[in-house]
Design an enzyme around this catalytic site. Sequence first.
Site, PDB file in Angstrom:
ATOM      1  N   LYS A  69      39.394 -65.618 -12.818  1.00 12.87           N
ATOM      2  CA  LYS A  69      38.008 -66.096 -12.808  1.00 12.87           C
ATOM      3  C   LYS A  69      37.406 -65.952 -11.414  1.00 12.87           C
ATOM      4  O   LYS A  69      36.280 -65.483 -11.253  1.00 12.87           O
ATOM      5  CB  LYS A  69      37.951 -67.558 -13.256  1.00 12.87           C
ATOM      6  N   ASP A 113      32.583 -71.565 -17.698  1.00  9.79           N
ATOM      7  CA  ASP A 113      33.731 -71.837 -18.546  1.00  9.79           C
ATOM      8  C   ASP A 113      33.221 -72.155 -19.951  1.00  9.79           C
ATOM      9  O   ASP A 113      32.041 -72.459 -20.145  1.00  9.79           O
ATOM     10  CB  ASP A 113      34.519 -73.016 -17.980  1.00  9.79           C
TER      11      ASP A 113
END
Length: 1456
Positions: free
Chosen positions: A908, A450
């Site tokens: 993701k 991230d």
Amino acid sequence: MFSRLKFWRPRKPQLNARQVYVNEPLPQAKLDKNGNPKQKYVTNKVVTSKYSIFTFIPKNLYEQFRRIANFFFLLLVVLQWFPEFATIEPVVAALPMFIILGITSIKDGFEDFKRHVTDRSVNNRKTRTLGNWKNVNYTGAASNSFINFIISLFNKKTPVGEPAGRESPEWKETLFKDVRVGDFIKLHNDDFIPADIIILSTSEPNSLCYVETKNLDGETNLKIRSSVPEIDHLTTPDDCTHVRFYVDSEPPTTNLFSYNATLVFPSGLPDRPRSRGGPIKIPINLNSMLLRGCVLKNTEWVIGLVVFTGSDTKLSLNSGDTPSKRSRIEKMMNPQVLANLAIMGSMCALCAIGSKIWETNNLGRNATYIEQGSRGIELNAFLAFCNALIAFQNIVPISLYLSIEFVKSVQAFFIFMDDEMRYPETDTPCVPKNWNLSDDLGQIEYIFSDKTGTLTRNVMAFRKCSIGGKVYQGEVSESDSEGVITTPTNKSTPSLVSNAKTSQPDIPKSGSSKKINEKKKEKKEKKEKKPFTDHELKQDMTNSDYSKTINDFFTLLAICHTVLVNTNSDGEQQYKAKSPDEAALVQAAKDVGYTFRSRETDNITITTPDGKEVHFVLLNILEFTSSRKRMSIIVRSPTDGRITLYCKGADNVIFERLKSGQDYRANITGEHLEDFAKEGLRTLCLGYADIDPGFYQKWNIEFREASSSIVDRDKRVEIVSNQIEKDLILLGATAIEDRLQDGVPECIATLKRAGIKIWVLTGDKMETAISIGFSTCLLSRDMNLIIVRGGAYGESGSAYEQMRNAVEKFFPTDQDIQNNIRSQVPPVMSVNSVPRPSTSHAREMSLGRSLSIISGVSNSPRPGGHALIIDGVALKYALEEPWSRNLLLDLACRCKGVICCRVSPLQKAKVVELVKEGKNVMTCAIGDGANDVSMIQAAHIGIGVAGEEGLQAVMASDYAIAQFRYLTRLLLVHGHYAYIRNSSMILNFFYKNMIGVGSLFWYQFFCGYSTTIVFEYTYTLFWNLFFTCVAVLSIGVFDRDVPDNVATEVPELYKRGINQEAYTMLTFLYYMLEGIYQSVICFFVSYFAYQKGSVNDKGRTPDYLEMGTTMAVACITMANLFTGFNAQCWTIFHYISVFGSIILILLYIAVYSLIPFAAIYGFNYSVFGGGVFWFCILLTVIISMLPRYSWKYYQRNYRPIDVNIIQEIIKTDPKHNFSRDPLIYRSVSLARQSTKESLYSRNESISPIFAEGGVVTYSTRPSFATDRTNLDTRSPTPPVPPIPPEYVNNNLEVSEVPTSMTFMRTGLTEPMRGYAFSQEEGTGRIMAPPLKRRKTNPGPIGRTSKIEFNDLSLRRRSLPEVRASRDLIDILGEEERIRVVHFRDSTATTNITSRVNSEYVSEELGIQSSSHMSENESENEQVNENNNDSGETQNQPIIEQEQSKTLDNNDKAETT
């Protein structure tokens, strides 16, 4: 099997549309036969644990018996309950298995108990719901159906809409887990939102509220949400009990950016008499909703209605269930255990066959002692097979799993106790939450990270500014470099408290320790920071020539923003901004003296440096959007009534809206932007324009109409805004530094050297992600960025088409990816929907080639390779379409960097699964927010950063760290050690059991295949418990190939784990073969020594147990010495374990032989007193070790691997500094294969230096990211080694290749400026100032060169004139249509004089303007191709595509 049980799996969310009733009776269709609601809702409890009280035993046993060895030993235990196979008591035989299963269950239960603790801390948070009120969506106050039934027997029904009791309704504290669908809930400032809530009313004007969504999408800017206007009058509990409506909501979905529902008032609105005759429906979207995981900010209170709870919330739907992860080595053990079972099966079958043959040949003749019962020879053979299973069971060691659990637990303890991974600010260590995955840390090949809060701290610092063509840069202090962002507090200058805090909170603790950490955090936030000051700036503010420009510049910064001002309990003003950028800009203006004080509906108040308050009348705000790339504010001056538009935005957007006559300032500011860009700073340009009052009145009417339109509102507002945002006066530019976490660039560069690929998956916008990519060394300045923005297959410019064009353009010779494309062809669409395969592609690529020539950027292979940048929309279709999915994987894995922008949490996880399944590699995901939970759970290793975005990522992770930089030591040291240790330990474990079982097997050829154990039984009983286990455990706990500092200085050694070199099936077979060989030596040396018998001085002839004792001691001695020989370093523990185990067996025999009833009674004299015993031990060791010793000597001296070379250097010089060793990269073969980028991606970068005559040489230049990074003094990053000779040769001529961006939607390849922070597709050239340039330094665009061509150099083979397709023109946009040039045969020379030596650019005949341009336009085109003219938009661009037929070898290109 177990998955079919109802209690085994958690309840799935009900993805059905729902109607939530408030003070309205449920329709009869919504009730069951008992009058209870049919619709059942999930509870609001958060569960990240794997087990519950009911599922722990069956689920844990299922996981343990997935190990083949455990299942095998269960069968053996069951077998020994039958008398025919019992060697000892069945309970005693089962005891080891029960102990191992029990210890493993306790460990797993303890790990899951910690997850329950963290779940409880979240579920027991408190909020306020409406009490003493009936929620009609439930039958009672409790959510449990059984409890509801019991309560319903004693409670009387309460009329709908009235309080449940006599008490009046009021707000009561409620735990998060007890929040239910249909509850009224009241939130206060800084409260966590417990469920998905519809906003009914707020405390703010216009019923607005502000929410922080970084736990969902990773963005730190505050979002504005609004309540439902028709019921924003709800302020008291009584108001909530009298309003009647229901919510017709869509089903729970994973889409974080969309929500549709309808608020229905069956009897009309109470405050609208005309509406009471019928139902009123009010639409609701995401702007009226607060999602779980967010935080309420800058709002006193909000009253809402709960619509989704627990697993139905969008946050939970984007998070997966907690998986049961197993390490790769543990999975590889299953086939190896099967191989051992096959070996044991062969041994048992041979014993059974041999027993049948032997009994057939000897029964009744030579073996009269054998009983001739009714069982028969065949049954005896079967019994021999079963007895052989019990005799040879140690070949599948059940104790191996217990040893692995013990070793991994110790390794987890080492990780926890490592002070170099302890964050000193909060005293937070690295916490292993899953102890079974330590060896996987040493095999990671892909890291998915991230951005927000993981790589960055979200702390922006105002570094420099250019005002009126002059650069001002503030003085940077030590505290500023450390990221402290608060200013001194005083009455005249209130402090700025940014949203992004610099210190990381601790992992959840209880009691006083947590309060202490909070106090430390508050104390750190109050540290003073030196404000932005510049001595020249202060002087120029009093200079009449500069004062007006400076005043306008900082006035713009002080009023053109969306920052809010709050006052805390100490009376200090706090700035709350949507983004850290705005906070930094407002703070910079405040440091200079222009302090933002307050904002109201129609005015803005600031304080000037002389202390006067200025009240600007706020007329309009033109908000910032990703498409506009700018924000404008229109105000009326209180002094002269002048109407002024202040505008700030991306440099390309501001430059194209400048008023003419600003040539000098535009050129100088453009050069300053290039300088800022080279330092990796985020840039904005500022301008203003005085507006005529009459024009403003007309424009304002159009703007209000556009703002209130229902259809195409955004488009109409954009058109109207363009009418007033023009003829700007350029004020200057700002440069802001986005602060990274300490050590992030060095960590990423080191991991890249180790062979690890790093992908960034972020919900932030593309420009910000690219900027961070450069700052973190993920992207380099000699890369080409492949930009993919597209839609579904079949649409114009689809994601598949762009990715395929990228493959054909940048990887045309890669046969693997070309074959993959041919093997999976997308379905054929209709003729109308699919562009022509050849012509359209040729047009776009031809356009791209032409633009590349114009922009001066070549499409040739880049020295730094390519990086893929893809947005969330393109990624959505790329993951859904099978043909695009495989193409995405092939393209991304061939790029050196990948950044996915605007992705949802579920995307993701899908990206991680794509790589994990498609490449079969070890993956690691790291994040700090709730939006990273699904990614963390999908990867093999999930790492949570204990940051400020909550604890969801830490709760779901396998390892929790406080800073991203600790990833280097976690992987390269602890992960590498664990992989090496566990691999060696398991291989030696299999070996040592093979040598013992092999000796028992060879004896069967000499005992009639009777499965007689030649050893005394206690030898085999304690074989894995005492005699051979300790030496193997010492390898698993203390072994290491290199010291920890060398593991980080030479990260290339980590590739041994990526390539899986230490633990493979081939290595396993080699160890097994060596065990078989040594068992042959151990058996036959003793057998032949005792074959004829040797009478001792007492006249006693040795029996088989004496021979077996010699064999057992030889096997145990050999097993321990062999294990010690395989150790790569010897510590005191190795000496104790190896030689202590050998001494232990001798002591055991000496003591045990003294017991009268022992089978070896008297062996202490008969065995130890004879020379045969000692001779056999010595001879066995020599013959057994000879092959291993010979091979190791040959391998280390003639075929060394990387680690062998490093070990020899350490042996010679223990304090050798590998970071400064000029020969290390010649010695390590792996480094010789490294690219230039991998060699210099840490602290220095290879940068081109220009010399006279156009020769370019390479020289080291410090990286901008490293220079500003403050590292922990306990773990300094060593400098990189000197440059290899092939890169420092001054005679090496290379061309400067700047960073470029290729937009695959159009085929454009353009130079990048500002590190893409302010660049949009197709507008890179427009960013350049449109007129003559003065003498400048070379910037990211690259150097303009003097190029000489002869007759043949421009001789091209003409092709038919090709017109750009209308689709492509629409893609480029009105302002981005390119001016077209024709290449003609010419003998003239084109001189493009370098801007270093001249004031202008001239072109002669070589490149002529299109005939469609006016004469005026052609003249301007020679000055700069980016000059836009209104006349060109009326003509459709024409591209004459020409290709070179032959090029003369004498073509000259000379750079001046």
